[in-house]
Design a protein around this motif. Sequence first.
Motif, PDB file in Angstrom:
ATOM      1  N   GLY A   1       0.829  -1.199   0.000  1.00  0.00           N
ATOM      2  CA  GLY A   1       0.000   0.000   0.000  1.00  0.00           C
ATOM      3  C   GLY A   1       0.865   1.251   0.000  1.00  0.00           C
ATOM      4  O   GLY A   1       1.934   1.287   0.612  1.00  0.00           O
ATOM      5  N   ALA A   2       0.406   2.284  -0.711  1.00  0.00           N
ATOM      6  CA  ALA A   2       1.181   3.518  -0.802  1.00  0.00           C
ATOM      7  C   ALA A   2       0.266   4.659  -1.220  1.00  0.00           C
ATOM      8  O   ALA A   2      -0.838   4.439  -1.730  1.00  0.00           O
ATOM      9  N   VAL A   3       0.756   5.893  -0.998  1.00  0.00           N
ATOM     10  CA  VAL A   3       0.051   7.092  -1.442  1.00  0.00           C
ATOM     11  C   VAL A   3       1.007   7.898  -2.324  1.00  0.00           C
ATOM     12  O   VAL A   3       2.116   8.228  -1.904  1.00  0.00           O
ATOM     13  N   VAL A   4       0.571   8.180  -3.549  1.00  0.00           N
ATOM     14  CA  VAL A   4       1.310   9.044  -4.466  1.00  0.00           C
ATOM     15  C   VAL A   4       0.581  10.386  -4.479  1.00  0.00           C
ATOM     16  O   VAL A   4      -0.535  10.496  -4.993  1.00  0.00           O
ATOM     17  N   TRP A   5       1.208  11.403  -3.882  1.00  0.00           N
ATOM     18  CA  TRP A   5       0.530  12.683  -3.636  1.00  0.00           C
ATOM     19  C   TRP A   5       1.047  13.732  -4.626  1.00  0.00           C
ATOM     20  O   TRP A   5       2.152  14.248  -4.487  1.00  0.00           O
ATOM     21  N   LEU A   6       0.214  14.050  -5.656  1.00  0.00           N
ATOM     22  CA  LEU A   6       0.583  15.067  -6.625  1.00  0.00           C
ATOM     23  C   LEU A   6       0.096  16.427  -6.154  1.00  0.00           C
ATOM     24  O   LEU A   6      -1.093  16.589  -5.828  1.00  0.00           O
ATOM     25  N   THR A   7       1.001  17.400  -6.123  1.00  0.00           N
ATOM     26  CA  THR A   7       0.658  18.752  -5.687  1.00  0.00           C
ATOM     27  C   THR A   7       1.211  19.763  -6.686  1.00  0.00           C
ATOM     28  O   THR A   7       2.244  19.526  -7.318  1.00  0.00           O
ATOM     29  N   GLY A   8       0.531  20.873  -6.822  1.00  0.00           N
ATOM     30  CA  GLY A   8       0.972  21.930  -7.732  1.00  0.00           C
ATOM     31  C   GLY A   8      -0.173  22.872  -8.031  1.00  0.00           C
ATOM     32  O   GLY A   8      -1.321  22.650  -7.616  1.00  0.00           O
ATOM     33  N   LEU A   9       0.115  23.921  -8.754  1.00  0.00           N
ATOM     34  CA  LEU A   9      -0.897  24.917  -9.091  1.00  0.00           C
ATOM     35  C   LEU A   9      -1.997  24.320  -9.960  1.00  0.00           C
ATOM     36  O   LEU A   9      -1.782  23.317 -10.663  1.00  0.00           O
ATOM     37  N   SER A  10      -3.147  24.960  -9.940  1.00  0.00           N
ATOM     38  CA  SER A  10      -4.202  24.605 -10.879  1.00  0.00           C
ATOM     39  C   SER A  10      -3.683  24.831 -12.297  1.00  0.00           C
ATOM     40  O   SER A  10      -3.088  25.869 -12.594  1.00  0.00           O
ATOM     41  N   GLY A  11      -3.861  23.839 -13.155  1.00  0.00           N
ATOM     42  CA  GLY A  11      -3.365  23.959 -14.515  1.00  0.00           C
ATOM     43  C   GLY A  11      -1.956  23.456 -14.696  1.00  0.00           C
ATOM     44  O   GLY A  11      -1.423  23.476 -15.821  1.00  0.00           O
ATOM     45  N   ALA A  12      -1.305  22.987 -13.635  1.00  0.00           N
ATOM     46  CA  ALA A  12       0.072  22.490 -13.758  1.00  0.00           C
ATOM     47  C   ALA A  12       0.118  21.147 -14.476  1.00  0.00           C
ATOM     48  O   ALA A  12       1.142  20.791 -15.061  1.00  0.00           O
TER      49      ALA A  12
ATOM     50  N   ALA B   1      -5.727  -0.647   3.294  1.00  0.00           N
ATOM     51  CA  ALA B   1      -6.388  -1.779   2.638  1.00  0.00           C
ATOM     52  C   ALA B   1      -5.506  -2.403   1.564  1.00  0.00           C
ATOM     53  O   ALA B   1      -5.915  -3.369   0.912  1.00  0.00           O
ATOM     54  N   GLY B   2      -4.300  -1.865   1.359  1.00  0.00           N
ATOM     55  CA  GLY B   2      -3.368  -2.440   0.411  1.00  0.00           C
ATOM     56  C   GLY B   2      -3.399  -1.805  -0.960  1.00  0.00           C
ATOM     57  O   GLY B   2      -2.738  -2.285  -1.885  1.00  0.00           O
ATOM     58  N   LEU B   3      -4.120  -0.705  -1.127  1.00  0.00           N
ATOM     59  CA  LEU B   3      -4.218  -0.044  -2.417  1.00  0.00           C
ATOM     60  C   LEU B   3      -3.072   0.939  -2.631  1.00  0.00           C
ATOM     61  O   LEU B   3      -2.503   1.468  -1.679  1.00  0.00           O
ATOM     62  N   ILE B   4      -2.768   1.178  -3.895  1.00  0.00           N
ATOM     63  CA  ILE B   4      -1.885   2.274  -4.269  1.00  0.00           C
ATOM     64  C   ILE B   4      -2.797   3.450  -4.606  1.00  0.00           C
ATOM     65  O   ILE B   4      -3.561   3.398  -5.563  1.00  0.00           O
ATOM     66  N   VAL B   5      -2.729   4.488  -3.812  1.00  0.00           N
ATOM     67  CA  VAL B   5      -3.643   5.625  -3.940  1.00  0.00           C
ATOM     68  C   VAL B   5      -2.914   6.774  -4.625  1.00  0.00           C
ATOM     69  O   VAL B   5      -1.827   7.171  -4.200  1.00  0.00           O
ATOM     70  N   ILE B   6      -3.510   7.283  -5.696  1.00  0.00           N
ATOM     71  CA  ILE B   6      -2.964   8.443  -6.388  1.00  0.00           C
ATOM     72  C   ILE B   6      -3.883   9.624  -6.105  1.00  0.00           C
ATOM     73  O   ILE B   6      -5.100   9.525  -6.300  1.00  0.00           O
ATOM     74  N   THR B   7      -3.321  10.719  -5.597  1.00  0.00           N
ATOM     75  CA  THR B   7      -4.129  11.900  -5.320  1.00  0.00           C
ATOM     76  C   THR B   7      -3.657  13.070  -6.174  1.00  0.00           C
ATOM     77  O   THR B   7      -2.458  13.218  -6.413  1.00  0.00           O
ATOM     78  N   ALA B   8      -4.606  13.879  -6.636  1.00  0.00           N
ATOM     79  CA  ALA B   8      -4.289  15.072  -7.424  1.00  0.00           C
ATOM     80  C   ALA B   8      -5.013  16.252  -6.807  1.00  0.00           C
ATOM     81  O   ALA B   8      -6.198  16.479  -7.097  1.00  0.00           O
ATOM     82  N   PHE B   9      -4.319  16.977  -5.954  1.00  0.00           N
ATOM     83  CA  PHE B   9      -4.881  18.128  -5.244  1.00  0.00           C
ATOM     84  C   PHE B   9      -3.867  19.262  -5.275  1.00  0.00           C
ATOM     85  O   PHE B   9      -2.667  19.023  -5.145  1.00  0.00           O
ATOM     86  N   ILE B  10      -4.362  20.486  -5.378  1.00  0.00           N
ATOM     87  CA  ILE B  10      -3.450  21.626  -5.259  1.00  0.00           C
ATOM     88  C   ILE B  10      -2.715  21.537  -3.935  1.00  0.00           C
ATOM     89  O   ILE B  10      -1.517  21.737  -3.863  1.00  0.00           O
ATOM     90  N   SER B  11      -3.437  21.217  -2.880  1.00  0.00           N
ATOM     91  CA  SER B  11      -2.877  21.095  -1.512  1.00  0.00           C
ATOM     92  C   SER B  11      -1.796  22.140  -1.288  1.00  0.00           C
ATOM     93  O   SER B  11      -0.610  21.817  -1.205  1.00  0.00           O
ATOM     94  N   PRO B  12      -2.203  23.424  -1.167  1.00  0.00           N
ATOM     95  CA  PRO B  12      -1.234  24.529  -1.238  1.00  0.00           C
ATOM     96  C   PRO B  12      -0.332  24.693  -0.024  1.00  0.00           C
ATOM     97  O   PRO B  12       0.699  25.360  -0.121  1.00  0.00           O
ATOM     98  N   PHE B  13      -0.695  24.098   1.118  1.00  0.00           N
ATOM     99  CA  PHE B  13       0.041  24.400   2.343  1.00  0.00           C
ATOM    100  C   PHE B  13       0.935  23.233   2.759  1.00  0.00           C
ATOM    101  O   PHE B  13       0.507  22.081   2.807  1.00  0.00           O
ATOM    102  N   ARG B  14       2.182  23.553   3.088  1.00  0.00           N
ATOM    103  CA  ARG B  14       3.135  22.515   3.499  1.00  0.00           C
ATOM    104  C   ARG B  14       2.670  21.772   4.736  1.00  0.00           C
ATOM    105  O   ARG B  14       2.895  20.568   4.880  1.00  0.00           O
ATOM    106  N   ALA B  15       2.067  22.511   5.672  1.00  0.00           N
ATOM    107  CA  ALA B  15       1.669  21.887   6.942  1.00  0.00           C
ATOM    108  C   ALA B  15       0.717  20.729   6.714  1.00  0.00           C
ATOM    109  O   ALA B  15       0.844  19.666   7.337  1.00  0.00           O
TER     110      ALA B  15
END
Length: 606
Positions: free
Chosen positions: A437-448, A508-522
């Motif tokens: 299981g893992a989380v691949v967290w994509l972050t960046g500006l809208s339109g990136a 649950a053992g899934l590889i989760v890919i997320t695509a969110f601006i997520s603008p804040f480091r915290a």
Amino acid sequence: MKFLLRFITCGSVDDGKSTLIGRLLYDTKTILDDQMSALESDSRKVGTQGANIDFALLVDGLAAEREQGITIDVAYRFFATERRKFIVADTPGHEQYTRNMVTGASTADAAVILIDARKGVLVQTRRHSYLCALLGIRKVVLAVNKMDLLGWDADLFAEIVADYRAFADSIGLEDVTPIALSGLTGEGVVAAAPGFDQPTLLEWLEGVEVGDDTTAQPFRMPVQWVNRPNPEFRGYAGLIAAGTVLAGDRVRVLPAGRESRVARIVAMPADLAEAAAGQSVTLTLEEEIDVSRGDVIVAADSPAEVADQFEATVVWMDEDALSPGRSYLLKAGARMATAQVTAIKHRVNVNTLEKLAAKRLELNDIAVCNLSLDRAIAFEPYETSRDLGGFILIDRITNRTMGAGMIRFALRRADNIHWQAIDVDREARAAMKGQKGAVVWLTGLSGAGKSTIANLVDKRLHALGRHTYLLDGDNVRHGLNRDLGFTEEDRVENIRRVAEVARLMADAGLIVITAFISPFRAERRTARERMAEGEFLEVFVDAPLEVAEARDVKGLYAKARAGTLKNFTGIDSPYEAPEAAEIVIDTTTVSAVEAAERIVKRVLEG
């Protein structure tokens, strides 16, 4: 009676605090002790011999520093008489320095609240009085200053005292001693005030009895240091916060709850048979049990409470607002924990004591909040114990102190909710799927290009037989987060929820890919910390603002520029770029397909 008295002077701007302190220093003919210089927290020094202090120069110098805009924290002064030693915290009167007043009051035994007789009770008078009550100061002098300018008018003095007492009674300040004085002339400070039958301020300071009889309370000692100089000795050092302890006493170590007996009370120059509140000692125990810095050793038959959720009063002390859901470090004594304000129950208008709704806390706001910690801590309500009931909140990135708080009580839900043991764990679920299981967290500006790349990664991993799920920012807002807008508070909550969902899916053992601006480091750091080591992959999809705006597939930048879309990242809301992402993709030089292949390769390697 305590020989050392810590007190604070507070009040509104130009009420005469520095003048009053200068008068005390001058008339007590004090010599400032060089060894107390460590208590100074700003650059101001009263470095001359007390017997030769030029009072006018002292007062003028303090005023000049304020006029020059020197940053003021809390100025601590030390002076002494034959009867007592004193540490006085001189805090600035401006509203923006309320946090400084809180710092000074947090260790004070008493307060001298100044009022300019010409102005009467002001907003800052009420604010500082409320904070004194909140921080547990019960002995207060109402110093009505500059009475010499009004001819020592007793009727006016009585009116001011009556006005103040009405407010003081409403906030629980019952032990208030009014004193008419003039800091400039010294009347009422160290000499009798004409026409007034009252103690001088110095007489009150020398004679006031402060502090509860903490030795009569159950034994409490926070562990500040585990001392193990050799395999034969293991001691637990700390300052006894309450009660007494004897060699042979049964004690309990919190929060774990393990019990033992005190074998020795180690002190200099020799072991003690008994130690009490206010003494620093090292305890050794008969049984070898696990005790760490931050634990609290308590009387076994009268332990402190343990919980991980609280109602607390929070004083916000930073220019960056507090947002519910954002993670902070909570420091209570020597114990550290990760904490979130889960709800702001109400903000307090300190002038009217009205309870106001609030979604965030700004600088100097005071509010009652619910807190949730990532671990249980031993505590007592602040009104019972400053040591076990007080805490500070720290920014996890900059280490700035953001706020201070006082625990009121544990939430009932903390006692009613417990972790349920589950036999099928994350390793078993992952093994069934033949992956980790893992989380691949994509972050960046809208339109990136986050959603495009995330979709390609999902398709590629699916084609390779991997079990995946894609969480996209827009899609989640159609369901789970449809109640959230785009304010900073809503953005924090948006990412908090997504991080929790991603963690469950990875569990649950899934590889989760997320695509969110997520603008804040915290919030991205919080998401990372929800995962096991090595199971969080941060991908910074980097595109300059002008490039992302030129793409503007959804027309969002155009709306933001037109002012119809508020709080849009990159325009009127900040984006905090990752400082150490595992993968950085420059979409001006790397195609979406190439980017997806890089990510897939890293996932398969991990």
